[in-house]
Design a protein around this motif. Sequence first.
Motif, PDB file in Angstrom:
ATOM      1  N   TYR A 176       0.823  -1.213   0.000  1.00 34.95           N
ATOM      2  CA  TYR A 176       0.000   0.000   0.000  1.00 34.95           C
ATOM      3  C   TYR A 176       0.853   1.258   0.000  1.00 34.95           C
ATOM      4  O   TYR A 176       1.956   1.276   0.550  1.00 34.95           O
ATOM      5  N   GLU A 177       0.251   2.288  -0.561  1.00 31.35           N
ATOM      6  CA  GLU A 177       0.890   3.593  -0.541  1.00 31.35           C
ATOM      7  C   GLU A 177      -0.214   4.639  -0.572  1.00 31.35           C
ATOM      8  O   GLU A 177      -1.130   4.547  -1.417  1.00 31.35           O
ATOM      9  N   GLY A 178      -0.171   5.566   0.355  1.00 30.97           N
ATOM     10  CA  GLY A 178      -1.119   6.677   0.338  1.00 30.97           C
ATOM     11  C   GLY A 178      -2.581   6.260   0.289  1.00 30.97           C
ATOM     12  O   GLY A 178      -3.385   6.871  -0.422  1.00 30.97           O
ATOM     13  N   GLY A 179      -2.937   5.202   1.010  1.00 27.33           N
ATOM     14  CA  GLY A 179      -4.346   4.805   1.092  1.00 27.33           C
ATOM     15  C   GLY A 179      -4.798   3.883  -0.032  1.00 27.33           C
ATOM     16  O   GLY A 179      -5.974   3.518  -0.101  1.00 27.33           O
ATOM     17  N   LYS A 180      -3.860   3.515  -0.901  1.00 24.64           N
ATOM     18  CA  LYS A 180      -4.259   2.666  -2.046  1.00 24.64           C
ATOM     19  C   LYS A 180      -3.323   1.468  -2.181  1.00 24.64           C
ATOM     20  O   LYS A 180      -2.178   1.509  -1.750  1.00 24.64           O
ATOM     21  N   ILE A 181      -3.832   0.460  -2.861  1.00 24.01           N
ATOM     22  CA  ILE A 181      -2.967  -0.670  -3.213  1.00 24.01           C
ATOM     23  C   ILE A 181      -2.026  -0.207  -4.324  1.00 24.01           C
ATOM     24  O   ILE A 181      -2.453   0.511  -5.237  1.00 24.01           O
ATOM     25  N   VAL A 182      -0.767  -0.593  -4.226  1.00 24.74           N
ATOM     26  CA  VAL A 182       0.226  -0.095  -5.193  1.00 24.74           C
ATOM     27  C   VAL A 182      -0.147  -0.499  -6.623  1.00 24.74           C
ATOM     28  O   VAL A 182      -0.749  -1.556  -6.846  1.00 24.74           O
ATOM     29  N   ALA A 183       0.211   0.371  -7.560  1.00 26.89           N
ATOM     30  CA  ALA A 183      -0.125   0.097  -8.957  1.00 26.89           C
ATOM     31  C   ALA A 183       0.792  -0.996  -9.509  1.00 26.89           C
ATOM     32  O   ALA A 183       0.350  -1.919 -10.194  1.00 26.89           O
ATOM     33  N   ASP A 184       2.061  -0.890  -9.175  1.00 32.59           N
ATOM     34  CA  ASP A 184       3.031  -1.844  -9.695  1.00 32.59           C
ATOM     35  C   ASP A 184       3.179  -2.996  -8.695  1.00 32.59           C
ATOM     36  O   ASP A 184       3.704  -2.810  -7.596  1.00 32.59           O
ATOM     37  N   THR A 185       2.719  -4.172  -9.097  1.00 34.58           N
ATOM     38  CA  THR A 185       2.722  -5.296  -8.142  1.00 34.58           C
ATOM     39  C   THR A 185       3.951  -6.198  -8.297  1.00 34.58           C
ATOM     40  O   THR A 185       3.974  -7.306  -7.777  1.00 34.58           O
ATOM     41  N   SER A 186       4.972  -5.709  -8.994  1.00 35.38           N
ATOM     42  CA  SER A 186       6.099  -6.628  -9.242  1.00 35.38           C
ATOM     43  C   SER A 186       6.810  -7.030  -7.954  1.00 35.38           C
ATOM     44  O   SER A 186       7.283  -8.147  -7.803  1.00 35.38           O
ATOM     45  N   ARG A 187       6.853  -6.088  -7.008  1.00 41.76           N
ATOM     46  CA  ARG A 187       7.513  -6.461  -5.754  1.00 41.76           C
ATOM     47  C   ARG A 187       6.661  -7.462  -4.960  1.00 41.76           C
ATOM     48  O   ARG A 187       7.188  -8.339  -4.265  1.00 41.76           O
ATOM     49  N   ILE A 188       5.360  -7.320  -5.074  1.00 40.80           N
ATOM     50  CA  ILE A 188       4.470  -8.294  -4.416  1.00 40.80           C
ATOM     51  C   ILE A 188       4.690  -9.674  -5.056  1.00 40.80           C
ATOM     52  O   ILE A 188       4.700 -10.696  -4.369  1.00 40.80           O
ATOM     53  N   ARG A 189       4.912  -9.660  -6.351  1.00 41.69           N
ATOM     54  CA  ARG A 189       5.173 -10.936  -7.023  1.00 41.69           C
ATOM     55  C   ARG A 189       6.470 -11.571  -6.496  1.00 41.69           C
ATOM     56  O   ARG A 189       6.546 -12.758  -6.228  1.00 41.69           O
ATOM     57  N   ASP A 190       7.487 -10.755  -6.314  1.00 42.09           N
ATOM     58  CA  ASP A 190       8.741 -11.307  -5.795  1.00 42.09           C
ATOM     59  C   ASP A 190       8.561 -11.854  -4.378  1.00 42.09           C
ATOM     60  O   ASP A 190       9.172 -12.848  -4.001  1.00 42.09           O
ATOM     61  N   TYR A 191       7.720 -11.180  -3.624  1.00 45.46           N
ATOM     62  CA  TYR A 191       7.417 -11.666  -2.274  1.00 45.46           C
ATOM     63  C   TYR A 191       6.683 -13.017  -2.349  1.00 45.46           C
ATOM     64  O   TYR A 191       7.005 -13.960  -1.616  1.00 45.46           O
ATOM     65  N   ALA A 192       5.728 -13.095  -3.280  1.00 45.67           N
ATOM     66  CA  ALA A 192       4.996 -14.354  -3.459  1.00 45.67           C
ATOM     67  C   ALA A 192       5.965 -15.490  -3.796  1.00 45.67           C
ATOM     68  O   ALA A 192       5.838 -16.604  -3.282  1.00 45.67           O
ATOM     69  N   ARG A 193       6.935 -15.191  -4.651  1.00 46.60           N
ATOM     70  CA  ARG A 193       7.951 -16.207  -4.985  1.00 46.60           C
ATOM     71  C   ARG A 193       8.691 -16.660  -3.736  1.00 46.60           C
ATOM     72  O   ARG A 193       8.902 -17.840  -3.495  1.00 46.60           O
ATOM     73  N   MET A 194       9.120 -15.673  -2.926  1.00 47.92           N
ATOM     74  CA  MET A 194       9.870 -16.020  -1.716  1.00 47.92           C
ATOM     75  C   MET A 194       9.029 -16.906  -0.795  1.00 47.92           C
ATOM     76  O   MET A 194       9.502 -17.907  -0.269  1.00 47.92           O
ATOM     77  N   LEU A 195       7.771 -16.510  -0.618  1.00 47.03           N
ATOM     78  CA  LEU A 195       6.912 -17.268   0.299  1.00 47.03           C
ATOM     79  C   LEU A 195       6.658 -18.674  -0.237  1.00 47.03           C
ATOM     80  O   LEU A 195       6.738 -19.660   0.496  1.00 47.03           O
ATOM     81  N   SER A 196       6.368 -18.730  -1.519  1.00 48.59           N
ATOM     82  CA  SER A 196       6.066 -20.023  -2.101  1.00 48.59           C
ATOM     83  C   SER A 196       7.293 -20.939  -2.072  1.00 48.59           C
ATOM     84  O   SER A 196       7.176 -22.147  -1.885  1.00 48.59           O
ATOM     85  N   SER A 197       8.470 -20.352  -2.202  1.00 49.17           N
ATOM     86  CA  SER A 197       9.690 -21.169  -2.203  1.00 49.17           C
ATOM     87  C   SER A 197       9.899 -21.881  -0.874  1.00 49.17           C
ATOM     88  O   SER A 197      10.631 -22.852  -0.794  1.00 49.17           O
ATOM     89  N   VAL A 198       9.267 -21.390   0.194  1.00 50.02           N
ATOM     90  CA  VAL A 198       9.378 -22.077   1.481  1.00 50.02           C
ATOM     91  C   VAL A 198       8.033 -22.681   1.899  1.00 50.02           C
ATOM     92  O   VAL A 198       7.836 -23.038   3.058  1.00 50.02           O
ATOM     93  N   GLY A 199       7.113 -22.766   0.945  1.00 50.92           N
ATOM     94  CA  GLY A 199       5.903 -23.555   1.189  1.00 50.92           C
ATOM     95  C   GLY A 199       4.707 -22.828   1.776  1.00 50.92           C
ATOM     96  O   GLY A 199       3.717 -23.468   2.143  1.00 50.92           O
ATOM     97  N   ILE A 200       4.752 -21.504   1.860  1.00 54.91           N
ATOM     98  CA  ILE A 200       3.594 -20.772   2.400  1.00 54.91           C
ATOM     99  C   ILE A 200       2.422 -20.870   1.421  1.00 54.91           C
ATOM    100  O   ILE A 200       2.610 -20.721   0.212  1.00 54.91           O
ATOM    101  N   ASN A 201       1.207 -21.106   1.921  1.00 45.46           N
ATOM    102  CA  ASN A 201       0.066 -21.218   1.008  1.00 45.46           C
ATOM    103  C   ASN A 201      -1.100 -20.296   1.349  1.00 45.46           C
ATOM    104  O   ASN A 201      -2.188 -20.427   0.781  1.00 45.46           O
ATOM    105  N   ALA A 202      -0.909 -19.376   2.286  1.00 41.27           N
ATOM    106  CA  ALA A 202      -1.997 -18.448   2.621  1.00 41.27           C
ATOM    107  C   ALA A 202      -1.400 -17.150   3.140  1.00 41.27           C
ATOM    108  O   ALA A 202      -0.349 -17.160   3.798  1.00 41.27           O
ATOM    109  N   ILE A 203      -2.074 -16.043   2.841  1.00 43.88           N
ATOM    110  CA  ILE A 203      -1.591 -14.744   3.337  1.00 43.88           C
ATOM    111  C   ILE A 203      -2.784 -13.830   3.618  1.00 43.88           C
ATOM    112  O   ILE A 203      -3.722 -13.772   2.830  1.00 43.88           O
ATOM    113  N   SER A 204      -2.752 -13.165   4.749  1.00 36.28           N
ATOM    114  CA  SER A 204      -3.720 -12.087   4.974  1.00 36.28           C
ATOM    115  C   SER A 204      -2.954 -10.800   4.732  1.00 36.28           C
ATOM    116  O   SER A 204      -1.839 -10.624   5.230  1.00 36.28           O
TER     117      SER A 204
END
Length: 686
Positions: A176-204
């Motif tokens: 998030y930035e300034g009350g909104k979900i970020v427009a560019d989700t590439s960093r979220i994608r990299d985070y998803a990769r990191m989480l998935s690489s260690v087996g995480i399957n859910a996120i709030s």
Amino acid sequence: MESTLYKTWLQYNEIPGSELRREYADLLGRVVVERETSRHCTAAVNELTEGFKSMLRTNAVFMDEAPASGSYLRIGVKVVEAAGTNREGRGWEKGEDAFSLKLIKAGEGKRLELIGRSPSGVLYGVFHLLRGMALGLRPEELEREECPVNRLRMINQWDNADGSIERGYAGNSIFYEGGKIVADTSRIRDYARMLSSVGINAISVNNVNVHEIETRFITEEGLPEVARVAEVFRNYGIALFLSINFAAPLAIGGIGTADPLDPNVQQWWAETANRIYRHIPDFGGFVVKADSEHRPGPFAYGRDHADGANMLAEALEPHGGLVIWRCFVYNCMQDWRDRSTDRARAAYDHFGPLDGKFRDNVLLQIKNGPMDFQVREPVSPLFGAMSRTNQVLEFQVTQEYTGQQRHLCYLVPQWKQVLDFDTHAVSAGVQVKNIVEGSLFGMKISGVAAVSNIGNEECWTGHPLAQANLYGYGRLIWNPDLSAEAIADEWTRLTFGNDKDVVEKVTQMLMASWPIYESYTSPLGVGWMVVPHYHYGPDVDGYEYSRWGTYHFADRDGIGVDRTAATGTGYVTQYYIPNRETYESLKKCPDELLLFFHHVPYSHRLHSGSTVIQHIYDTHFGGAEAAEGLSLIWSALAGKIDAERYEAVESRLAEQRDHAKHWRDVINTYFHRKSGVPDERGREIY
Ligand code: GCU
């Protein structure tokens, strides 16, 4: 970003040793994956492509039929025939995340066969393969069948829409930035990769304290935005959850109440669930902090937690969604003069009597200890106390009370102690891990959640070595039988490479770090001697006369909280025998928890042979010295680690070294002045 800081444990460095690299290039140069499989496994295929390019310096050739001769990697999905529940096919059935890797001789060539029980299983298998290669394993050492022990393997973000992070120590939110979900989700994608690489399957994806903007995430305007984020995680086998505001029907629904038994409220939540699933068909469910630290909940209407949770569960049930209801409920307006109320008792007292009253798709999320992620606490007695309720264990990866990612504190050993704790529920040998993985009591769904430690700083976690906690959390809950040391070793190799000296020293630092942090901050299980609200740095009486129920009761004669049945708050009775007797008895109580359970004179002699006061002095002098030792070990690695990461760690260790001295002097001086007892060894106390 391409920096080593950013790439965490997914460095994918070129495999050292040309022979092994050639062997892998030969084996993996061709990848056979059927078109249908490939459609569902895009993330896995991308990861392989990237991984091979960077580790083997080859571009893998993908084909949908096996070649007539030679070696290749075959990838496939073999769907499990799962028991028919409403969650069937949504990734929650035990076994669905499993994969197998086999090396098969085929003519003159070899075939490495990776079979997932689902596309997620394939993805986990791919990460396993890439990890093995980075660790320098030979192809035959990669063979295995794996199935995660816990079905729900979750991360909780405490991110706010304004971009801040509650208890975040690595910059602002990547979401998030300034009350909104970020427009560019590439960093979220990299985070998803990191989480998935260690087996995480859910996120709030939002804070459990749900403020105004986040309350609106579940509206027609909010959902398309949330759905963008859900899509990013979906590709990596991670289901998205939202923390919700229990009072949403009041706040945004235009209904004058949030009473869970009111039909209008029920209907509003049912419509809300329908709306959510229209936008996010595989939405995971809600995380709820209710009637806790001033958050709204069912108590306002004379209802209990089961009424509240079940109402939400009913709304989500037709869609297969879950309600994760937190048990962090206590009186945060306590009068410190009142010695009969004990915050440690609260979760058990509130939730124990409700066992069996929750619907099938409700899970209770229980913090590992009865207080709040302290450096040292006993294990929550709720584990084992509720045999008819689904449960999730909650850890905190973010280092709120454990040095805020400025001090080094590798938490996997602490989590392991929790998971291995023998509750004696049902019989001896029933460990917390047997309970949360669900089989003991036949829970429909259960597992582990943890508060994330990442932010938008380049290195994700502030302290580069704090990445080990996120990595370790995922690996440990995938398989709680892994040792903390094996995980540390693995993380170090993936992050810094296989140099023997680096691996040994970093592993040694990680393994020593939690005991070191404990030694200069929280003697004998006392906890809470921190600056109020910030929870960083010493303030012995900061919480002593407050409303939070967090006291040490130090006076001129002694210190500690009497939680015995005989003379104290009776908290010990929440444990099964023999744990109850162990904690009740001054003789048997383990030293590290003594002051959590007993109020004793400073002259009380510990099992270690030392008196309480001398223990305080010794551990604080020793701890500060050991903290300095950490920076010396690190400095021996100069030249072996890239400058970026070397310096980032070095400066934090220097801060830790100085800050540990501050801790030492404040705590020692306080207790010296209180008790009047001199240090046996005559060291300098102010
Ligand atoms: C701790 C923490 C809070 C958080 C709370 C929770 O008290 O300090 O920031 O909101 O835990 O877990 O809900």
